[in-house]
Design an enzyme around this catalytic site. Structure first.
Site, mmCIF file in Angstrom:
data_model
loop_
_atom_site.group_PDB
_atom_site.id
_atom_site.type_symbol
_atom_site.label_atom_id
_atom_site.label_comp_id
_atom_site.label_asym_id
_atom_site.label_seq_id
_atom_site.Cartn_x
_atom_site.Cartn_y
_atom_site.Cartn_z
ATOM 1 N N THR A 1 -11.013 -6.895 -4.733
ATOM 2 C CA THR A 1 -12.351 -6.876 -5.353
ATOM 3 C C THR A 1 -12.990 -5.489 -5.184
ATOM 4 O O THR A 1 -13.908 -5.149 -5.909
ATOM 5 C CB THR A 1 -13.266 -7.953 -4.727
ATOM 6 N N ASN B 1 -11.104 -2.671 -5.450
ATOM 7 C CA ASN B 1 -10.332 -1.686 -6.225
ATOM 8 C C ASN B 1 -11.008 -1.322 -7.558
ATOM 9 O O ASN B 1 -10.634 -0.335 -8.198
ATOM 10 C CB ASN B 1 -8.889 -2.158 -6.467
ATOM 11 N N GLY C 1 -0.040 5.452 -4.385
ATOM 12 C CA GLY C 1 -0.644 6.738 -4.735
ATOM 13 C C GLY C 1 -0.011 7.869 -3.941
ATOM 14 O O GLY C 1 0.360 8.908 -4.503
ATOM 15 N N ASP D 1 0.833 -1.211 0.000
ATOM 16 C CA ASP D 1 0.000 0.000 0.000
ATOM 17 C C ASP D 1 0.867 1.261 0.000
ATOM 18 O O ASP D 1 1.969 1.263 0.549
ATOM 19 C CB ASP D 1 -0.913 -0.027 1.239
ATOM 20 N N ARG E 1 -5.087 -1.978 8.674
ATOM 21 C CA ARG E 1 -6.296 -2.776 8.423
ATOM 22 C C ARG E 1 -5.966 -3.824 7.373
ATOM 23 O O ARG E 1 -4.961 -3.718 6.671
ATOM 24 C CB ARG E 1 -7.466 -1.893 7.972
#
Ligand code: IPE
Ligand code: IPE
Ligand code: MG
Length: 251
Positions: A69, A71, A26, A23, A196
């Site tokens: 699923t 995204n 971005g 992650d 998470r």
């Protein structure tokens, strides 16, 4: 395989199987005023570095979260950029993975993937199916809940076809998951500071250790992986029993 990195004693202590929530692509790009797609592209370089480094830590299997699923909720252009990365990763790296003894397995739903991506995924699995030195599982169009639902559906289909009997148990359900047959997940790492699971490996996470790292995924590599492994080796895994450590006598 190179010499075992210093400062990380006892490779037998594991982890054998590390799962990575890659992650922060971005945010990495946004911090540089670059388009998000550039962050994803750098993320592929980080994935290559990490796969190369993993065996040096005694890791036998890496499972990486490439596309969830959920995204699909992203703008169509970003979804298409992420699909494009699969094409370029397989085009540029499949031969090397094959040569280096890496078996590639793709977890998640095939339905819903563009036809050419589904074909690429199948080619990657087929080309590397005979390899056994290292297992790279790429979760793509993967959701932990969807995977459990699909496993349950498989069991129902087997029951209806008379190929299964009796009450459903953990082994029977687990056999229908897309991770079936792989080693148990020892460690789940999430980068970027978020804490998470975002629907990753919900079933398999049951007794995995969790490590959250503040590094953005495009900056990941051997050093950060080594740090996660070090944290894992300091954990005391009890699996519901009591500590294996010797108890110190009082006084
Ligand atoms: C992870 O980076 C890559 C995927 C989810 C495909 P993100 O794109 O989620 O990056 P952030 O979280 O927006 O920084
Ligand atoms: C999880 O990251 C999915 C992947 C890393 C592929 P997200 O960035 O999609 O998760 P949320 O939306 O922050 O929970
Ligand atoms: Mg994210």
């Amino acid at each position: 395989m190179t010499a075992h990195p210093v400062g990380l004693p006892d490779p037998d202590a594991g982890p054998r199987h590390v799962a990575l929530i890659m992650d922060g692509n971005g945010r990495w790009a946004e911090a540089r005023a670059l388009p998000r797609a550039m962050g994803h592209r750098e993320g592929v370089q980080a994935l290559k570095r990490t796969v190369q480094a993993a065996p040096d830590f005694g890791i036998e299997c890496l499972t990486v979260f490439g596309f969830s699923t959920e995204n699909w909720r992203r703008p169509a252009e970003e979804v298409s950029d992420l699909m494009g990365l699969v094409r370029s990763y397989v085009a540029s790296d499949l031969n090397r993975l094959e040569r280096e003894g890496v078996r590639v397995r793709v977890l998640g739903r095939r339905t819903g993937l563009p036809a050419d991506i589904a074909a690429i995924v199948e080619r990657a699995e087929r080309t590397t199916a005979h390899n056994s030195r290292f297992l790279l599982q790429v979760a793509f169009n993967y959701g932990g809940r969807a995977d459990i639902v699909d496993a349950a559906q498989r069991y129902v289909d087997q029951l209806l076809a008379g190929q299964a009997t009796g009450p459903l148990d953990e082994a029977a359900l687990g056999a229908g998951l897309s991770t079936a047959g792989g080693p148990p997940v020892d460690l789940i790492v999430r980068t970027s500071g978020e804490q998470r699971l975002s629907n990753f490996l919900l079933w398999e996470a049951a007794y995995a250790e969790l490590v959250y790292q503040n590094v953005l995924w495009p900056d990941y590599g051997a050093e950060a992986l080594g740090d996660a492994v070090r944290q894992f080796r300091q954990r005391d895994r009890r699996f519901g029993a009591i500590a294996a450590r010797p108890v110190l006598a009082a006084g």
